[in-house]
Design a protein around this motif. Sequence first.
Motif, mmCIF file in Angstrom:
data_model
loop_
_atom_site.group_PDB
_atom_site.id
_atom_site.type_symbol
_atom_site.label_atom_id
_atom_site.label_comp_id
_atom_site.label_asym_id
_atom_site.label_seq_id
_atom_site.Cartn_x
_atom_site.Cartn_y
_atom_site.Cartn_z
ATOM 1 N N GLY A 81 -5.570 -15.601 -1.269
ATOM 2 C CA GLY A 81 -6.001 -14.461 -2.063
ATOM 3 C C GLY A 81 -5.312 -13.191 -1.618
ATOM 4 N N PRO A 82 -5.502 -12.132 -2.396
ATOM 5 C CA PRO A 82 -4.833 -10.867 -2.071
ATOM 6 C C PRO A 82 -5.379 -10.253 -0.784
ATOM 7 C CG PRO A 82 -6.297 -10.606 -3.947
ATOM 8 C CD PRO A 82 -6.276 -12.062 -3.615
ATOM 9 N N VAL A 83 -4.499 -9.615 -0.063
ATOM 10 C CA VAL A 83 -4.870 -8.942 1.178
ATOM 11 C C VAL A 83 -5.076 -7.472 0.867
ATOM 12 C CG1 VAL A 83 -4.095 -8.358 3.509
ATOM 13 C CG2 VAL A 83 -3.529 -10.578 2.550
ATOM 14 N N THR A 84 -6.209 -6.945 1.303
ATOM 15 C CA THR A 84 -6.505 -5.530 1.047
ATOM 16 C C THR A 84 -5.773 -4.658 2.063
ATOM 17 O OG1 THR A 84 -8.434 -5.512 2.489
ATOM 18 C CG2 THR A 84 -8.799 -6.149 0.186
ATOM 19 N N ASP A 85 -5.729 -3.380 1.775
ATOM 20 C CA ASP A 85 -5.091 -2.444 2.700
ATOM 21 C C ASP A 85 -5.822 -2.405 4.037
ATOM 22 O OD1 ASP A 85 -3.075 -1.784 0.943
ATOM 23 O OD2 ASP A 85 -4.142 -0.033 0.126
ATOM 24 N N ALA A 86 -7.141 -2.538 4.013
ATOM 25 C CA ALA A 86 -7.924 -2.529 5.252
ATOM 26 C C ALA A 86 -7.583 -3.749 6.106
ATOM 27 C CB ALA A 86 -9.412 -2.500 4.942
ATOM 28 N N GLN A 87 -7.454 -4.920 5.455
ATOM 29 C CA GLN A 87 -7.086 -6.124 6.195
ATOM 30 C C GLN A 87 -5.672 -6.009 6.759
ATOM 31 O OE1 GLN A 87 -7.756 -8.886 3.020
ATOM 32 N NE2 GLN A 87 -9.707 -9.601 3.897
ATOM 33 N N ARG A 88 -4.784 -5.427 5.983
ATOM 34 C CA ARG A 88 -3.404 -5.242 6.436
ATOM 35 C C ARG A 88 -3.354 -4.290 7.632
ATOM 36 N NH1 ARG A 88 -1.284 -4.472 1.717
ATOM 37 N NH2 ARG A 88 -0.807 -6.647 1.438
ATOM 38 N N ALA A 89 -4.155 -3.219 7.577
ATOM 39 C CA ALA A 89 -4.202 -2.261 8.693
ATOM 40 C C ALA A 89 -4.782 -2.913 9.948
ATOM 41 C CB ALA A 89 -5.031 -1.041 8.303
ATOM 42 N N GLU A 90 -5.803 -3.749 9.749
ATOM 43 C CA GLU A 90 -6.399 -4.453 10.885
ATOM 44 C C GLU A 90 -5.401 -5.433 11.505
ATOM 45 O OE1 GLU A 90 -10.159 -7.436 11.699
ATOM 46 O OE2 GLU A 90 -10.270 -6.036 10.034
ATOM 47 N N ALA A 91 -4.650 -6.130 10.673
ATOM 48 C CA ALA A 91 -3.632 -7.047 11.171
ATOM 49 C C ALA A 91 -2.525 -6.301 11.905
ATOM 50 C CB ALA A 91 -3.053 -7.864 10.021
ATOM 51 N N THR A 92 -2.167 -5.124 11.416
ATOM 52 C CA THR A 92 -1.147 -4.307 12.073
ATOM 53 C C THR A 92 -1.621 -3.858 13.447
ATOM 54 O OG1 THR A 92 -0.319 -3.551 9.936
ATOM 55 C CG2 THR A 92 0.284 -2.243 11.847
ATOM 56 N N GLN A 93 -2.880 -3.458 13.544
ATOM 57 C CA GLN A 93 -3.428 -3.071 14.840
ATOM 58 C C GLN A 93 -3.457 -4.255 15.798
ATOM 59 O OE1 GLN A 93 -7.231 -1.367 13.907
ATOM 60 N NE2 GLN A 93 -6.411 0.712 13.799
ATOM 61 N N GLY A 94 -3.828 -5.417 15.282
ATOM 62 C CA GLY A 94 -3.823 -6.626 16.111
ATOM 63 C C GLY A 94 -2.430 -6.976 16.598
ATOM 64 N N LEU A 95 -1.449 -6.814 15.710
ATOM 65 C CA LEU A 95 -0.059 -7.081 16.072
ATOM 66 C C LEU A 95 0.400 -6.122 17.164
ATOM 67 C CD1 LEU A 95 2.570 -8.599 15.596
ATOM 68 C CD2 LEU A 95 3.061 -6.996 13.753
ATOM 69 N N GLN A 96 0.048 -4.857 17.039
ATOM 70 C CA GLN A 96 0.398 -3.881 18.076
ATOM 71 C C GLN A 96 -0.247 -4.256 19.410
ATOM 72 O OE1 GLN A 96 -0.997 -0.277 16.262
ATOM 73 N NE2 GLN A 96 0.978 0.157 15.284
ATOM 74 N N ALA A 97 -1.482 -4.746 19.363
ATOM 75 C CA ALA A 97 -2.177 -5.134 20.586
ATOM 76 C C ALA A 97 -1.495 -6.329 21.257
ATOM 77 C CB ALA A 97 -3.641 -5.457 20.280
ATOM 78 N N VAL A 98 -1.093 -7.313 20.459
ATOM 79 C CA VAL A 98 -0.424 -8.490 21.025
ATOM 80 C C VAL A 98 0.921 -8.100 21.625
ATOM 81 C CG1 VAL A 98 0.578 -10.747 20.487
ATOM 82 C CG2 VAL A 98 -1.626 -10.118 19.527
ATOM 83 N N ILE A 99 1.665 -7.251 20.946
ATOM 84 C CA ILE A 99 2.940 -6.782 21.492
ATOM 85 C C ILE A 99 2.683 -6.023 22.794
ATOM 86 C CG2 ILE A 99 4.883 -5.212 21.107
ATOM 87 C CD1 ILE A 99 4.785 -6.037 18.147
ATOM 88 N N GLY A 100 1.640 -5.226 22.824
ATOM 89 C CA GLY A 100 1.281 -4.508 24.044
ATOM 90 C C GLY A 100 0.942 -5.444 25.189
#
Length: 152
Positions: free
Chosen positions: A95-114
């Motif tokens: 299903g479609p990904v909302t902007d909130a879900q995309r922002a949450e995934a981006t924050q998670g990605l930043q955390a994993v890279i960190g």
Amino acid sequence: MTEEEKAPRIVVRDRRAFAPDGSRRQDVEPRSEPPAEAAALGSEPKPAPGASTAAAPAQEPPPEEDPRFKQLVSLLFSQAAMLLEQTAEGSEQSGPVTDAQRAEATQGLQAVIGLLEVVEEKTRGRLAPGDARLVSQALYQLRIAYMERAKA
């Protein structure tokens, strides 16, 4: 005696050798010896008289590659890959990904890279060459992918 007379008197003296404009100040005497802290930090310990300097400490062998470390890096990398998929436009299978879900995934990605950056920093110089290369390559690939997603 008043309170002011009982309190110790504090005197502040500016002992800097240079004025704010960069010129040498005349009222300050130059130090003839470095401060005790700098001398202790900058000098190497001198061997005791009669001690043998020929015996150097043995070189430690390079560490062996650890499969558990590879599993840790692989786990973090796969987690980041899943988060990257969630941030992509038009690659939604469930299903479609909302902007909130995309922002949450981006924050998670930043955390994993960190987390991978911390692993790289804290293990620097103590890893087998293959393990160190694995961490640096994973970080490089994730950073490039993150930048590509950020530009999109």
